[in-house]
Enzyme design. Structure first.
Site, PDB file in Angstrom:
ATOM      1  N   HIS A 256       0.806   1.640 -45.381  1.00 55.32           N
ATOM      2  CA  HIS A 256      -0.254   1.117 -46.250  1.00 55.32           C
ATOM      3  C   HIS A 256       0.254  -0.066 -47.078  1.00 55.32           C
ATOM      4  O   HIS A 256      -0.374  -1.133 -47.105  1.00 55.32           O
ATOM      5  CB  HIS A 256      -0.745   2.238 -47.174  1.00 55.32           C
ATOM      6  CG  HIS A 256      -1.826   1.828 -48.116  1.00 55.32           C
ATOM      7  ND1 HIS A 256      -3.155   2.071 -47.874  1.00 55.32           N
ATOM      8  CD2 HIS A 256      -1.779   1.194 -49.318  1.00 55.32           C
ATOM      9  CE1 HIS A 256      -3.883   1.600 -48.881  1.00 55.32           C
ATOM     10  NE2 HIS A 256      -3.063   1.069 -49.774  1.00 55.32           N
ATOM     11  N   GLU A 257       1.384   0.129 -47.751  1.00 51.34           N
ATOM     12  CA  GLU A 257       1.908  -0.945 -48.602  1.00 51.34           C
ATOM     13  C   GLU A 257       2.410  -2.120 -47.770  1.00 51.34           C
ATOM     14  O   GLU A 257       2.346  -3.274 -48.218  1.00 51.34           O
ATOM     15  CB  GLU A 257       3.021  -0.401 -49.512  1.00 51.34           C
ATOM     16  CG  GLU A 257       2.585   0.712 -50.455  1.00 51.34           C
ATOM     17  CD  GLU A 257       1.376   0.366 -51.315  1.00 51.34           C
ATOM     18  OE1 GLU A 257       1.136  -0.839 -51.571  1.00 51.34           O
ATOM     19  OE2 GLU A 257       0.659   1.299 -51.730  1.00 51.34           O
ATOM     20  N   HIS A 260      -0.412  -4.488 -47.316  1.00 54.19           N
ATOM     21  CA  HIS A 260      -0.535  -5.397 -48.460  1.00 54.19           C
ATOM     22  C   HIS A 260       0.527  -6.493 -48.392  1.00 54.19           C
ATOM     23  O   HIS A 260       0.239  -7.680 -48.575  1.00 54.19           O
ATOM     24  CB  HIS A 260      -0.350  -4.620 -49.777  1.00 54.19           C
ATOM     25  CG  HIS A 260      -1.530  -3.805 -50.191  1.00 54.19           C
ATOM     26  ND1 HIS A 260      -2.770  -4.351 -50.404  1.00 54.19           N
ATOM     27  CD2 HIS A 260      -1.642  -2.478 -50.463  1.00 54.19           C
ATOM     28  CE1 HIS A 260      -3.616  -3.389 -50.795  1.00 54.19           C
ATOM     29  NE2 HIS A 260      -2.951  -2.252 -50.832  1.00 54.19           N
ATOM     30  N   GLU A 286      -7.146  -4.732 -49.672  1.00 55.74           N
ATOM     31  CA  GLU A 286      -7.200  -3.328 -49.239  1.00 55.74           C
ATOM     32  C   GLU A 286      -7.619  -3.219 -47.783  1.00 55.74           C
ATOM     33  O   GLU A 286      -7.224  -2.279 -47.087  1.00 55.74           O
ATOM     34  CB  GLU A 286      -8.167  -2.547 -50.137  1.00 55.74           C
ATOM     35  CG  GLU A 286      -8.039  -1.046 -50.034  1.00 55.74           C
ATOM     36  CD  GLU A 286      -6.695  -0.503 -50.516  1.00 55.74           C
ATOM     37  OE1 GLU A 286      -6.387   0.661 -50.193  1.00 55.74           O
ATOM     38  OE2 GLU A 286      -5.958  -1.221 -51.218  1.00 55.74           O
TER      39      GLU A 286
END
Length: 491
Positions: A256-257, A260, A286
């Protein structure tokens, strides 16, 4: 030098100073001594005061006026659009208020962490009351007679309104609730068994980060209580966390990170230290983290590859082959924590927060009543009681650091990700073959070209519309989750 050159040179220095402030925030979350919190609050407050002064310098208005009608590139015009917006918005907020907000929210982060550890919302409530009061004051200044919550939301998703979000969420909620009830009525897939050593988890986490294109020459991976990504350009950092009984928490937080971080690393290098050198909005940001984590990272094809890699690294996982692993990765369970929620229930967590924070900003919900309101709403939406504050209204850091208007961008990002995934599948028909071999390049290259490289060149809505060929709607996301979980749970 021309007015345009003077303005862009001045702005570059402001961007560099903001990056330094961001690095202080990273340090606070990762390696800062606990006893330094009060001093760090003062340090961040001072820097915010300097930044506020730079962003409201009267010369900016003069430079902008002098630039009217001048010939410039599309990138220069976009920079001016961002600078003008920042100048106008920041000028509405008194410097004293901006400095006090920065100081208080820096200190409040430590108070929140301590209260969370004690499950003591009442002990944190007085601090949160001060933050809400200051955010109302800031929102009123920004709104200039308009909707206060919309003014705060505009910081994270320019051009979006609460009314538009209500319409999107209103379409999503009944279908997600129905899907959740249908799924939870089926037998639950088996989960992982055994324990997973922290060092081995971090090593595998790094392997996943590299698999998804994270450049460790321009980034690093550390641990934090609440995983996050920070920085831009040549210095983009992420954090994750470990749980010996649940390595998926670490692995999917990392993916997830990385989504980003890869957005920031994928922006055109020439945009570094300019208003274009960062993600255009939190919703678009996001969309990258969610499509990396879910549509790619939790796909049947990729989890087939990941199953082989985890078996090699950790031995027997106690699951029935790759299909059992795929079901375990996507298992829907009764739980309380947003960051660990599955794709079916995640957006219900966001809708809860969206409604509660709007009520607090409007003055319709007193902070002292937040825990009771949270627990009642959670019981209504999820069907069971919240046992303690750390599993309820104290689980997220966002309100303690003043991020009102931020939460709905998580679900908006899911909506954007649904649209992007549908377009990606149409453009890359052999995507599953690549993912099944652990090759994310076709997907990452597509996302970099369609979304990431543009940075702040376009508006959020323009980025998604251009990438997908149509304006974003909730339809693609809803079709995706209904098909995926209908298949896994034989609905």
């Amino acid at each position: 030098m021309t007015a345009l050159q003077d303005l862009l040179s001045y702005q570059r220095e402001t961007e560099a100073l903001a990056a330094i402030a961001g690095r202080l925030g990273w340090d606070q979350e990762t390696v800062m001594p606990r006893g330094a919190a009060e001093q760090r609050g003062e340090e961040i407050g001072v820097i915010e005061g300097i930044l506020h002064g730079r962003r409201t310098d009267p010369r900016i208005g003069d430079w902008l006026a002098a630039c009217e009608g001048a010939e410039m590139t599309a990138a220069e015009a976009a920079q001016l659009r961002h600078i003008r917006r920042s100048f106008e918005r920041t000028s509405r907020v008194p410097a004293k208020l901006a400095t006090e907000l920065a100081r208080l929210t820096s200190v409040a982060q430590g108070h929140w962490a301590e209260a969370r550890g004690r499950d003591d919302f009442a002990g944190f409530a007085p601090v949160l009351e001060k933050i809400v009061a200051l955010k109302r004051e800031e929102g009123a200044a920004l709104a200039a007679g308009g909707d206060v919550y919309d003014a705060l939301l505009d910081d994270y998703e320019p051009g979006m309104t609460a009314a538009e979000l209500e319409a999107i969420f209103g379409e999503m909620r009944p279908r997600l609730v129905a899907l959740r009830e249908a799924v939870l009525g089926k037998p639950e897939p088996k989960g992982l068994s055994g324990t997973f050593e922290e060092g081995a988890q971090m090593a595998f986490s790094t392997k996943l980060a590299l698999t998804f294109g994270y450049d460790l020459e321009r980034g690093r991976i550390d641990k934090a209580v609440h995983p996050f990504s920070s920085g831009s350009g040549a210095d983009v950092r992420i954090t994750t966390r470990t749980n010996p009984a649940d390595p998926f928490n670490c692995f999917y937080s990392t993916i997830h990170e990385v989504g980003h971080a890869c957005y920031e690393q994928g922006i055109e290098a020439d945009y570094a230290l300019t208003p274009l050198g960062q993600g255009v909005s939190m919703g678009v940001h996001e969309s990258q983290s969610r499509i990396y984590e879910n549509q790619l990272g939790r796909s049947r094809a990729f989890t087939g590859w990941m199953y082989d890699q985890m078996t090699e690294a950790f031995g027997d996982l106690g699951l029935d082959g790759a299909e059992g692993f795929y079901a375990a990765v996507n298992r829907v369970q009764k739980d309380f924590i947003r960051t660990e929620a599955d794709e079916v229930q995640y957006n219900l967590h966001i809708m809860l927060r969206f409604d509660l924070e709007r009520a607090m900003i409007a003055g319709d919900l007193a902070v002292a009543d937040l825990e009771e309101a949270w627990n009642a709403r959670f019981k209504a939406d999820f069907g069971y009681d919240v046992p303690r504050a750390s599993l309820g209204c104290l689980q997220d850091v966002h309100w303690s650091v003043g991020l009102f208007g931020y939460f709905p961008t998580y679900s908006l990002g899911n909506v954007y990700a649904g649209c992007l995934h549908e377009a990606l599948r149409a453009d890359v028909p052999d995507l599953d073959a690549a993912l099944g071999a652990g090759d994310t390049a076709p997907a990452i290259d597509w996302l970099r070209d369609k979304v990431q490289r543009h940075g702040g060149l376009m508006t959020p809505r323009e980025v998604i519309t251009q990438a997908c060929g149509a304006a974003p709607t909730a339809g693609p996301l809803l079709r995706y989750v209904e098909a995926k979980f209908g298949d896994i749970y034989s609905l």
